[in-house]
Design a protein around this motif. Structure first.
Motif, PDB file in Angstrom:
ATOM      1  N   UNK A 149       0.820  -1.200   0.000  1.00 31.27           N
ATOM      2  CA  UNK A 149       0.000   0.000   0.000  1.00 31.27           C
ATOM      3  C   UNK A 149       0.852   1.246   0.000  1.00 31.27           C
ATOM      4  N   UNK A 150       0.223   2.360   0.271  1.00 31.71           N
ATOM      5  CA  UNK A 150       0.901   3.645   0.228  1.00 31.71           C
ATOM      6  C   UNK A 150       1.588   3.955   1.552  1.00 31.71           C
ATOM      7  N   UNK A 151       2.844   4.396   1.475  1.00 36.67           N
ATOM      8  CA  UNK A 151       3.566   4.914   2.637  1.00 36.67           C
ATOM      9  C   UNK A 151       3.300   6.414   2.689  1.00 36.67           C
ATOM     10  N   UNK A 152       2.491   6.886   3.635  1.00 33.15           N
ATOM     11  CA  UNK A 152       2.095   8.295   3.640  1.00 33.15           C
ATOM     12  C   UNK A 152       3.216   9.256   3.977  1.00 33.15           C
ATOM     13  N   UNK A 153       4.336   8.731   4.517  1.00 31.32           N
ATOM     14  CA  UNK A 153       5.457   9.597   4.866  1.00 31.32           C
ATOM     15  C   UNK A 153       6.481   9.668   3.741  1.00 31.32           C
ATOM     16  N   UNK A 154       6.671   8.560   3.035  1.00 32.97           N
ATOM     17  CA  UNK A 154       7.621   8.539   1.924  1.00 32.97           C
ATOM     18  C   UNK A 154       6.947   8.874   0.595  1.00 32.97           C
ATOM     19  N   UNK A 155       5.586   8.884   0.586  1.00 35.80           N
ATOM     20  CA  UNK A 155       4.820   9.136  -0.637  1.00 35.80           C
ATOM     21  C   UNK A 155       5.183   8.133  -1.730  1.00 35.80           C
ATOM     22  N   UNK A 156       5.332   6.865  -1.317  1.00 38.19           N
ATOM     23  CA  UNK A 156       5.667   5.799  -2.252  1.00 38.19           C
ATOM     24  C   UNK A 156       4.792   4.584  -1.965  1.00 38.19           C
ATOM     25  N   UNK A 157       4.625   3.746  -2.988  1.00 33.58           N
ATOM     26  CA  UNK A 157       3.920   2.482  -2.810  1.00 33.58           C
ATOM     27  C   UNK A 157       4.920   1.427  -2.365  1.00 33.58           C
ATOM     28  N   UNK A 158       4.583   0.714  -1.295  1.00 29.38           N
ATOM     29  CA  UNK A 158       5.506  -0.261  -0.735  1.00 29.38           C
ATOM     30  C   UNK A 158       4.824  -1.604  -0.530  1.00 29.38           C
ATOM     31  N   UNK A 159       5.659  -2.648  -0.451  1.00 23.56           N
ATOM     32  CA  UNK A 159       5.204  -3.985  -0.087  1.00 23.56           C
ATOM     33  C   UNK A 159       6.168  -4.531   0.954  1.00 23.56           C
ATOM     34  N   UNK A 160       5.651  -5.290   1.910  1.00 16.69           N
ATOM     35  CA  UNK A 160       6.500  -5.793   2.986  1.00 16.69           C
ATOM     36  C   UNK A 160       6.330  -7.271   3.240  1.00 16.69           C
ATOM     37  N   UNK A 161       7.436  -7.910   3.630  1.00 17.81           N
ATOM     38  CA  UNK A 161       7.463  -9.341   3.903  1.00 17.81           C
ATOM     39  C   UNK A 161       8.304  -9.629   5.140  1.00 17.81           C
ATOM     40  N   UNK A 162       8.004 -10.734   5.774  1.00 18.90           N
ATOM     41  CA  UNK A 162       8.861 -11.316   6.798  1.00 18.90           C
ATOM     42  C   UNK A 162       9.246 -12.709   6.320  1.00 18.90           C
ATOM     43  N   UNK A 163      10.535 -13.037   6.387  1.00 23.16           N
ATOM     44  CA  UNK A 163      10.999 -14.348   5.937  1.00 23.16           C
ATOM     45  C   UNK A 163      11.891 -14.973   7.008  1.00 23.16           C
ATOM     46  N   UNK A 164      11.805 -16.278   7.154  1.00 24.66           N
ATOM     47  CA  UNK A 164      12.626 -16.984   8.125  1.00 24.66           C
ATOM     48  C   UNK A 164      13.173 -18.266   7.501  1.00 24.66           C
ATOM     49  N   UNK A 165      14.307 -18.704   8.024  1.00 24.15           N
ATOM     50  CA  UNK A 165      14.882 -19.987   7.629  1.00 24.15           C
ATOM     51  C   UNK A 165      15.964 -20.354   8.627  1.00 24.15           C
ATOM     52  N   UNK A 166      16.474 -21.568   8.536  1.00 26.21           N
ATOM     53  CA  UNK A 166      17.611 -22.000   9.349  1.00 26.21           C
ATOM     54  C   UNK A 166      18.686 -22.541   8.426  1.00 26.21           C
TER      55      UNK A 166
END
Length: 209
Positions: A149-166
């Protein structure tokens, strides 16, 4: 734990061989990694008493992702191994040394994600390859899509993830001090990507080790 020059975070979605190709995206579903909000944290058992905590930053990278079509997902991430922070200057230098990361010879690590297998509405497995210290291993990341969605402070569209592994550090040539630091290393990668309008993405060449 997390390298020879893999010139080009998770994370992708989120280092021999020669690889160089250009991928054209039908739609500009390409996201450039935000280096401030993309970081890697790892945990390694120390003498059975505690888990040492380290942090790494990404140098650069991108991922391709469409929330409506996970099959298009790919990633190309370069990790800055010299950015290592163990929370203590002496311990940081030891882990940067030859017995572990050997950052003088291998200042970067490289992860390439080839495909994202969707498991639930917001989670999946990113299948890929990781190079550390000139050693390549297949590495899968358990990925959670946090949203876009939109980052209202950076005025950019962003996507976020969390990833894990061992990972097992022994697989990447870090075989010293087995009685001090255990082999398995847990990774957690937090990723933020900024939507890019570039219609082409470059998979960077990797020098054969």
């Amino acid at each position: 734990m997390l390298l020879r020059n893999f010139s080009t975070f998770v994370l992708a979605p989120l280092l021999g061989l020669s690889l160089s190709s250009t991928v054209s995206a039908a739609e500009p579903q390409t996201w450039l990694l935000d280096p401030v909000h993309t970081q890697i944290v790892f945990f390694a058992d120390h003498l059975g008493f505690s888990h040492g905590i380290g942090r790494l930053k990404i140098k650069q990278g991108w991922f391709q992702f469409d929330a409506d079509d996970w099959s298009t997902a790919r990633a190309d991430i370069v990790i800055d191994m010299d950015s290592l922070d163990m929370g203590d200057a002496n311990w940081t230098e030891k882990v940067r040394g030859k017995a572990f990361l050997d950052t003088r010879k291998s200042p970067t690590a490289h992860y390439i994600g080839h495909s994202l297998e969707k498991k639930t509405a917001n989670s999946g497995i990113l299948h890929g390859e990781l190079w550390i210290r000139g050693n390549r291993r297949d590495v899968d990341l358990d990925v959670t899509f946090n949203g876009a969605g939109n980052d209202p402070y950076a005025f950019k569209t962003k996507a976020g993830f969390t990833a894990t592994t061992t990972l097992n550090r022994f697989d990447f040539g870090m075989t010293s001090f087995r009685d001090v630091v255990a082999g398995p290393v847990e990774l957690r990668i937090e990723v933020e990507g900024i939507r890019s309008r570039r219609k082409e993405i470059q998979i960077h060449g990797i020098e054969k080790q």
